[in-house]
Design an enzyme around this catalytic site. Sequence first.
Site, PDB file in Angstrom:
ATOM      1  N   ASP A 125       0.840  -1.141   0.050  1.00 41.87           N
ATOM      2  CA  ASP A 125      -0.007  -0.180   0.015  1.00 41.87           C
ATOM      3  C   ASP A 125       0.795   1.173  -0.065  1.00 41.87           C
ATOM      4  O   ASP A 125       1.888   1.144   0.697  1.00 41.87           O
ATOM      5  CB  ASP A 125      -0.740   0.052   1.247  1.00 41.87           C
ATOM      6  CG  ASP A 125      -1.817  -1.044   1.102  1.00 41.87           C
ATOM      7  OD1 ASP A 125      -2.047  -1.846   0.428  1.00 41.87           O
ATOM      8  OD2 ASP A 125      -2.737  -1.028   2.183  1.00 41.87           O
TER       9      ASP A 125
ATOM     10  N   HIS B 171       4.950  -7.302   0.082  1.00 45.55           N
ATOM     11  CA  HIS B 171       4.522  -8.457  -0.817  1.00 45.55           C
ATOM     12  C   HIS B 171       5.196  -8.707  -2.192  1.00 45.55           C
ATOM     13  O   HIS B 171       5.531  -7.584  -2.609  1.00 45.55           O
ATOM     14  CB  HIS B 171       3.124  -8.789  -0.540  1.00 45.55           C
ATOM     15  CG  HIS B 171       2.463  -8.733   0.645  1.00 45.55           C
ATOM     16  ND1 HIS B 171       1.772  -9.894   0.989  1.00 45.55           N
ATOM     17  CD2 HIS B 171       2.386  -7.733   1.525  1.00 45.55           C
ATOM     18  CE1 HIS B 171       1.626  -9.499   2.414  1.00 45.55           C
ATOM     19  NE2 HIS B 171       1.594  -8.337   2.770  1.00 45.55           N
TER      20      HIS B 171
ATOM     21  N   SER C  95       8.710   3.825   4.707  1.00 43.70           N
ATOM     22  CA  SER C  95       9.864   4.273   3.665  1.00 43.70           C
ATOM     23  C   SER C  95       9.295   4.213   2.379  1.00 43.70           C
ATOM     24  O   SER C  95       8.267   4.484   2.088  1.00 43.70           O
ATOM     25  CB  SER C  95      11.010   3.573   4.038  1.00 43.70           C
ATOM     26  OG  SER C  95      12.191   4.247   3.469  1.00 43.70           O
TER      27      SER C  95
END
Length: 290
Positions: free
Chosen positions: A90, A147, A257
């Site tokens: 995300d 992921h 980050s």
Amino acid sequence: MKKKIYLYIQYLLPKLLITNFFGYISKKKLNIITTSLIFLYIKIYKINMKETQNPNIFYYKTFNKFFIRKLNMNNRPIDNNKNHIIQNTDGVINELGVIKKNKLFQFKGCQYSLYNLIGQDNNINKIFTNGYFINVYLSPQDYHRVHMSCSGILFKMIYIPGKLFPVNNIVSENLCNLFILNERVIFVFKTSFGFMIKILIGAQIVGSIYTSWYGRIIPPRKNKIKIWNWPYIDNFNKKDFIFLKKGEEMGYFNIGSTVITLFPPKTIKFNPILKKGLKIKIGELLASII
């Protein structure tokens, strides 16, 4: 003028000391203080706790445990088309495009070197020159686990030491070579369409970077490049063989980050709706394999 002052202050701040301090505090069990901080954080950043595996804030005994909370992945459906590559986290797209003449675009007037970004590895540099890149910023409100965009075999992992500048919009759009200056971990995967690279960028207050197969990579922080190599697929011990499926978790940041993904030339075509500033989620279409 304000941006210049902000950048100047960032140069002067003891970034490692600040990072270590916040890392230490975030792992302390402070009971009601921890719960109160989590409550305020959720309100300030408007975090949807219904998406998490455990929405009860009293479940998180440290702020760090809350920050690396897991999502209920039913809220992030994975595009399982075998010719599709998915978003791996995300976040918000900082930049994406073509690696032109060994350069990645950061902002107008600033392009940074692929060769320096990947630790001056000539072999990797040749593979990805004229390829494609996407840079995604994970803000404080985002989920901070990363992921896999597609299934792949881990080929190499590289830790490159560096600074700990913040990677927010003010810095990323004004400090040239930010992603070369900052410490980072590079992951080289072999996929069905060739090699793919994931780069996790360290930053101020990023206490550590973990992977699902190795555990903590940072810290310790040492002033030298460290490289891990894995065997070729036709010559490996099963215990050493690391294969991750599309959508599988590969690691996480302790505080947010940036993640940069690289693809070789003539391998993929980006989803045409993608653009700078677009909010993206895990599982959505990133690109199609050519």
